[in-house]
Design a protein around this motif. Structure first.
Motif, PDB file in Angstrom:
ATOM      1  N   LEU A  19      17.486   1.941  -4.267  1.00 33.26           N
ATOM      2  CA  LEU A  19      18.220   1.178  -3.098  1.00 33.26           C
ATOM      3  C   LEU A  19      17.225   0.141  -2.365  1.00 33.26           C
ATOM      4  N   ALA A  20      16.080   0.489  -2.537  1.00 34.09           N
ATOM      5  CA  ALA A  20      15.048  -0.617  -2.085  1.00 34.09           C
ATOM      6  C   ALA A  20      15.299  -1.919  -3.021  1.00 34.09           C
ATOM      7  N   VAL A  21      15.254  -1.845  -4.397  1.00 35.70           N
ATOM      8  CA  VAL A  21      15.393  -2.920  -5.122  1.00 35.70           C
ATOM      9  C   VAL A  21      17.000  -3.676  -4.888  1.00 35.70           C
ATOM     10  N   VAL A  22      17.910  -2.935  -4.713  1.00 34.74           N
ATOM     11  CA  VAL A  22      19.275  -3.390  -4.373  1.00 34.74           C
ATOM     12  C   VAL A  22      19.199  -4.303  -3.057  1.00 34.74           C
ATOM     13  N   LEU A  63       7.677  -2.335   1.756  1.00 34.87           N
ATOM     14  CA  LEU A  63       6.153  -1.887   1.733  1.00 34.87           C
ATOM     15  C   LEU A  63       5.813  -0.802   2.727  1.00 34.87           C
ATOM     16  N   GLY A  64       6.338  -0.661   3.863  1.00 38.34           N
ATOM     17  CA  GLY A  64       6.030   0.306   4.842  1.00 38.34           C
ATOM     18  C   GLY A  64       6.546   1.698   4.332  1.00 38.34           C
ATOM     19  N   SER A  65       7.721   1.564   3.665  1.00 36.28           N
ATOM     20  CA  SER A  65       8.356   2.822   3.079  1.00 36.28           C
ATOM     21  C   SER A  65       7.768   3.378   1.916  1.00 36.28           C
ATOM     22  N   GLU A  66       6.971   2.311   0.864  1.00 29.14           N
ATOM     23  CA  GLU A  66       6.207   2.909   0.001  1.00 29.14           C
ATOM     24  C   GLU A  66       5.045   3.520   0.538  1.00 29.14           C
ATOM     25  N   ALA A  67       4.408   3.175   1.628  1.00 26.15           N
ATOM     26  CA  ALA A  67       3.206   3.727   2.192  1.00 26.15           C
ATOM     27  C   ALA A  67       3.692   5.147   2.803  1.00 26.15           C
ATOM     28  N   HIS A  86      -2.115   4.354   1.182  1.00 20.94           N
ATOM     29  CA  HIS A  86      -1.428   4.381   2.333  1.00 20.94           C
ATOM     30  C   HIS A  86      -1.562   3.321   3.060  1.00 20.94           C
ATOM     31  N   LEU A  87      -2.894   3.528   3.540  1.00 15.22           N
ATOM     32  CA  LEU A  87      -3.700   2.627   4.347  1.00 15.22           C
ATOM     33  C   LEU A  87      -3.393   1.046   4.152  1.00 15.22           C
ATOM     34  N   ILE A  88      -3.676   0.784   2.880  1.00 13.77           N
ATOM     35  CA  ILE A  88      -3.425  -0.648   2.427  1.00 13.77           C
ATOM     36  C   ILE A  88      -1.815  -1.104   2.540  1.00 13.77           C
ATOM     37  N   LEU A  89      -1.170  -0.414   2.447  1.00 21.24           N
ATOM     38  CA  LEU A  89       0.133  -0.731   2.029  1.00 21.24           C
ATOM     39  C   LEU A  89       0.680  -1.020   3.448  1.00 21.24           C
ATOM     40  N   HIS A  90       0.277  -0.174   4.349  1.00 15.32           N
ATOM     41  CA  HIS A  90       0.725  -0.403   5.911  1.00 15.32           C
ATOM     42  C   HIS A  90       0.086  -1.620   6.449  1.00 15.32           C
ATOM     43  N   ALA A  91      -1.185  -1.850   6.140  1.00 10.92           N
ATOM     44  CA  ALA A  91      -2.000  -3.075   6.548  1.00 10.92           C
ATOM     45  C   ALA A  91      -1.050  -4.328   5.918  1.00 10.92           C
ATOM     46  N   ALA A 218      10.007  12.037   2.812  1.00  9.61           N
ATOM     47  CA  ALA A 218       8.630  12.020   3.477  1.00  9.61           C
ATOM     48  C   ALA A 218       8.594  13.665   4.240  1.00  9.61           C
ATOM     49  N   VAL A 219       9.596  14.040   4.611  1.00 15.44           N
ATOM     50  CA  VAL A 219       9.606  15.500   5.067  1.00 15.44           C
ATOM     51  C   VAL A 219       9.675  16.800   3.992  1.00 15.44           C
ATOM     52  N   ALA A 220      10.486  16.502   2.808  1.00 18.32           N
ATOM     53  CA  ALA A 220      10.377  17.239   1.910  1.00 18.32           C
ATOM     54  C   ALA A 220       9.206  17.437   1.169  1.00 18.32           C
ATOM     55  N   PRO A 221       9.089  18.761   0.665  1.00 16.67           N
ATOM     56  CA  PRO A 221       7.633  19.214  -0.141  1.00 16.67           C
ATOM     57  C   PRO A 221       7.777  18.456  -1.496  1.00 16.67           C
TER      58      PRO A 221
END
Length: 236
Positions: A19-22, A63-67, A86-91, A218-221
């Motif tokens: 969906l991100a690509v779309v 990008l935030g979603s990828e993080a 995680h930190l770099i992608l959010h930055a 994010a919330v699923a294991p």
């Protein structure tokens, strides 16, 4: 909880990436093919504005979603490495989001349009501010200098919860932005049932579905037997 339903994160990360690509393709087609292109400097000020939705969606939200999903995309990766990614992608997301907001202000200022008069703009400023605060807290508490282990253990669930709250705000802000822009275009004569209107509306639907997939991932294991979605994240 997704864990209680026996749902693993992996399938939702796959859906989110598709969906991100779309969504990225759709916003680029809209801004380049329908709206004339992208520019930081132009006589046609609309080209400056076009940078705003592209950077906010691709640079900030995707990008935030990828993080957010990085722990579930690579569950076996070394935790310190995953935390750094995680930190770099959010930055990067924050920087690109700030540039996107700058382009909106630049467009308004050079076109003689007032700033910060809409709910979309209010939420946008508030959201990226909260995003920045969340990043600073995460950096100080979990990266450098790092809080005591028992403090990090207690702070982690709140960090995750607040992060998802801010993420949902970014999605809501994006949806309001698409609605606001489309409403302006239609008021100026854009065909309400034309190709561009449908493209913008479907972009909004894809973004909503994308966001839902990211939140569930994010919330699923990473593994069904794990009792909590963030169980694989140690605090060391």
């Amino acid at each position: 909880m997704a864990a209680g339903l026996g749902v693993k994160a992996a399938p939702f990360t796959y859906v989110a990436h598709a969906l991100a690509v779309v969504a990225a393709v759709m916003v680029l087609v809209w801004c380049i093919s329908f709206r004339g292109g992208l520019a930081f400097e132009a006589d046609n000020k609309n080209l400056i504005f076009n940078v705003h939705p592209v950077l906010m969606l691709i640079g900030f939200i995707i990008l935030g979603s990828e993080a957010i999903m990085i722990y579930k995309i690579f569950p076996k990766l070394n935790h310190d490495t995953t935390k750094l990614i995680h930190l770099i992608l959010h930055a990067i997301a924050i920087v690109l989001g700030a540039v996107g907001i700058y382009c909106a202000f630049k467009f308004h200022n050079e076109s003689g349009i007032a700033n910060l008069y809409s709910l979309h703009s209010w939420l946008g400023i508030g959201t990226i501010s909260l995003y920045g605060i969340q990043w600073i807290f995460g950096f100080v508490a979990f990266f450098y200098p790092g809080a005591a282990p028992h403090v990090r253990r207690g702070a982690l669930p709140w960090h995750v919860l607040f992060g998802l709250f801010v993420y949902v705000l970014t999605l809501a802000t994006a949806e309001l932005g698409l609605l606001e822009k489309l409403t302006f275009l239609q008021s100026a004569g854009l065909d309400k049932y034309g190709a561009e209107a449908f493209l913008v509306n479907f972009t909004g639907l894809v973004v909503a579905l994308f966001g839902a997939a990211v939140v569930v991932a994010a919330v699923a294991p990473a593994h069904v037997e794990e009792p909590e979605g963030y169980a694989p994240i140690p605090v060391n």
